[in-house]
Scaffold this motif. Structure first.
Motif, mmCIF file in Angstrom:
data_model
loop_
_atom_site.group_PDB
_atom_site.id
_atom_site.type_symbol
_atom_site.label_atom_id
_atom_site.label_comp_id
_atom_site.label_asym_id
_atom_site.label_seq_id
_atom_site.Cartn_x
_atom_site.Cartn_y
_atom_site.Cartn_z
ATOM 1 N N ALA A 99 3.791 28.822 12.406
ATOM 2 C CA ALA A 99 4.884 28.789 13.383
ATOM 3 C C ALA A 99 4.694 27.643 14.368
ATOM 4 N N ALA A 100 3.453 27.342 14.725
ATOM 5 C CA ALA A 100 3.189 26.240 15.655
ATOM 6 C C ALA A 100 3.586 24.905 15.030
ATOM 7 N N ILE A 101 3.322 24.733 13.736
ATOM 8 C CA ILE A 101 3.716 23.495 13.052
ATOM 9 C C ILE A 101 5.235 23.415 12.946
ATOM 10 N N ILE A 102 5.866 24.508 12.566
ATOM 11 C CA ILE A 102 7.324 24.528 12.417
ATOM 12 C C ILE A 102 8.008 24.237 13.744
ATOM 13 N N ALA A 103 7.442 24.728 14.834
ATOM 14 C CA ALA A 103 8.033 24.500 16.154
ATOM 15 C C ALA A 103 8.062 23.027 16.526
ATOM 16 N N GLY A 104 7.191 22.234 15.932
ATOM 17 C CA GLY A 104 7.152 20.808 16.208
ATOM 18 C C GLY A 104 8.092 19.984 15.352
ATOM 19 N N LEU A 105 8.788 20.630 14.416
ATOM 20 C CA LEU A 105 9.719 19.921 13.545
ATOM 21 C C LEU A 105 11.091 19.813 14.203
ATOM 22 N N LEU A 140 15.042 20.393 14.576
ATOM 23 C CA LEU A 140 15.748 21.643 14.294
ATOM 24 C C LEU A 140 16.249 21.724 12.865
ATOM 25 N N GLU A 141 16.789 20.607 12.343
ATOM 26 C CA GLU A 141 17.360 20.646 10.999
ATOM 27 C C GLU A 141 16.305 20.841 9.919
ATOM 28 N N ARG A 142 15.044 20.543 10.236
ATOM 29 C CA ARG A 142 13.973 20.736 9.255
ATOM 30 C C ARG A 142 13.365 22.138 9.323
ATOM 31 N N ARG A 143 13.520 22.804 10.454
ATOM 32 C CA ARG A 143 12.901 24.117 10.607
ATOM 33 C C ARG A 143 13.510 25.142 9.661
ATOM 34 N N ALA A 144 14.806 25.004 9.383
ATOM 35 C CA ALA A 144 15.508 26.002 8.577
ATOM 36 C C ALA A 144 14.968 26.087 7.153
ATOM 37 N N VAL A 145 14.417 24.989 6.645
ATOM 38 C CA VAL A 145 13.947 24.981 5.256
ATOM 39 C C VAL A 145 12.433 25.100 5.155
ATOM 40 N N ALA A 146 11.756 25.232 6.299
ATOM 41 C CA ALA A 146 10.296 25.279 6.309
ATOM 42 C C ALA A 146 9.795 26.712 6.203
ATOM 43 N N SER A 147 8.797 26.922 5.360
ATOM 44 C CA SER A 147 8.211 28.254 5.179
ATOM 45 C C SER A 147 6.691 28.140 5.211
ATOM 46 N N THR A 148 6.070 29.029 5.965
ATOM 47 C CA THR A 148 4.610 29.059 6.010
ATOM 48 C C THR A 148 4.063 29.640 4.712
ATOM 49 N N MET A 149 3.098 28.946 4.131
ATOM 50 C CA MET A 149 2.451 29.418 2.909
ATOM 51 C C MET A 149 0.953 29.174 3.011
ATOM 52 N N ASN A 150 0.184 30.085 2.413
ATOM 53 C CA ASN A 150 -1.238 29.816 2.270
ATOM 54 C C ASN A 150 -1.467 29.003 0.999
ATOM 55 N N THR A 173 4.155 15.141 9.385
ATOM 56 C CA THR A 173 4.780 16.122 10.288
ATOM 57 C C THR A 173 4.388 17.545 9.913
ATOM 58 N N LEU A 174 4.085 17.762 8.622
ATOM 59 C CA LEU A 174 3.666 19.074 8.145
ATOM 60 C C LEU A 174 2.153 19.228 8.117
ATOM 61 N N GLN A 198 12.789 4.852 14.132
ATOM 62 C CA GLN A 198 12.540 6.179 13.588
ATOM 63 C C GLN A 198 13.862 6.746 13.046
ATOM 64 N N ILE A 199 13.760 7.629 12.059
ATOM 65 C CA ILE A 199 14.955 8.139 11.403
ATOM 66 C C ILE A 199 15.203 9.596 11.791
ATOM 67 N N SER A 200 16.465 10.004 11.708
ATOM 68 C CA SER A 200 16.817 11.393 11.978
ATOM 69 C C SER A 200 16.113 12.286 10.956
ATOM 70 N N GLY A 201 15.787 13.475 11.381
ATOM 71 C CA GLY A 201 15.002 14.361 10.529
ATOM 72 C C GLY A 201 13.522 14.274 10.822
ATOM 73 N N ILE A 202 13.106 13.178 11.453
ATOM 74 C CA ILE A 202 11.730 13.029 11.907
ATOM 75 C C ILE A 202 11.684 13.012 13.426
#
Length: 319
Positions: free
Chosen positions: A252-258, A260-270, A294-295, A49-53
């Motif tokens: 937020a529940a999906i972002i919490a599972g990412l 840490l380095e991926r959470r900063a660029v993640a935004s919830t959108m409809n 992951t998303l 597995q790779i970093s970021g995942i």
């Protein structure tokens, strides 16, 4: 030209799923993605597995075994890696594997390939990891061999690193001219040149529109230099920052599972907000969009992506 949507599965760490049921869940998610309207299903070609995942000790299934099994469980999606490292396999053997996948899937294989980067798994598996310049040279030769084996009956080639001598590749690919070639990476001097020379699909990471337009201009210059019509190459983006959800709580529940380095660029959108973002990329000339599992970790989230696909589907790609 309708937008292409890819469902990428880099994560095999699925809560509550034992090893003997792991592929069943992977196949189910692929089938749900196919039903939702995705055009392409991909897996990574990594051994760790790779970093970021996730941590490298997380599960990682071998790519071509997994894809061949998925070919028997799906009926319409294209199948490929995002992407195979050129160092991992003899390129003639790789062309044979992808051709076999094309036969098994009845013409749905894609050859995804890049210069490789993960030194850790090379060391662990005892695979040579030469400097980047040599890896790029190997990639160029591997692409040449793959195209020859997809299109000619008994091709020969001798390069600095690889050669074939009247190589057989039977049964032949189902797709006329062989599977499309997806070339990973956005290196401006070598990789984008190889994409212009050999590629059909260029998967790029999402970035600012200004940066993507700058990089696209460099790609267009490479196309002009090698006399390639750039409209023949589909440029796609990984939309790692878009977390599709009906409300902030679900997002937020999906972002919490990412990681840490991926959470900063993640935004919830409809769906409507995501369609607006994707529309801007399409106007800039990008015709494909890839979502990671992951998303889209649940059947419900994959279904929501299906709603997005319906909204976006049919939009024109700018020349």
């Amino acid at each position: 030209m309708a937008a292409l949507f890819g469902f990428h599965m880099p994560n095999f760490t699925l809560t509550g799923v034992p090893n003997d049921q792991l592929f069943d869940r992977v196949a189910k998610n692929a089938k749900v993605a196919e039903k939702a309207g995705f055009d392409l299903v991909t897996v990574m070609d990594h051994f760790y597995q790779i970093s970021g995942i996730g941590p490298e000790t997380d599960p990682m299934m071998e790519a071509y075994t997994t894809l061949s099994a998925l070919a028997t469980q799906t009926s319409s999606v294209l199948l490929g890696t995002l992407v195979t490292g050129v160092t991992y396999r003899n390129p003639a053997l790789l062309a044979k594997q992808v051709t076999s996948l094309d036969v098994i899937s009845k013409g749905r294989a894609i050859l995804g390939i890049g210069a490789a980067w993960n030194e850790s798994e090379h060391l662990g598996y005892g695979i040579e990891f030469p400097p980047i310049g040599q890896r790029m040279d190997r990639l160029d030769e591997a692409l040449t061999i793959a195209k020859l084996m997809f299109t000619q009956d008994r091709p020969s080639f001798e390069g600095r690193y690889y050669k074939i001598d009247r190589a057989l590749n039977v049964p032949r690919p189902v797709q006329p001219g062989g599977p499309k070639i997806l070339i990973g990476g956005t290196g401006e001097r070598r990789t984008l040149r190889l994409l212009a020379q050999h590629g059909d699909i260029g998967p790029w990471f999402a970035a600012s529109l200004d940066e993507l337009k700058r990089k696209k201009q460099i790609f267009l210059e490479h196309c002009e230099a090698v006399n390639r019509d750039p409209s023949e190459v589909l440029l796609t983006l990984g939309v790692g920052g878009i977390v599709l959800a009906n409300n902030d709580k679900d997002g937020a529940a999906i972002i919490a599972g990412l990681p840490l380095e991926r959470r900063a660029v993640a935004s919830t959108m409809n769906v409507e907000q995501a369609a607006e973002v994707i529309g801007k990329y399409m106007e800039a000339g990008f015709g494909g969009f890839t979502f990671n599992n992951t998303l889209l970790p649940t059947e419900e989230s994959i279904g929501l992506a299906g709603e997005l696909i319906k909204v976006v589907r049919g939009s024109a790609v700018s020349p």
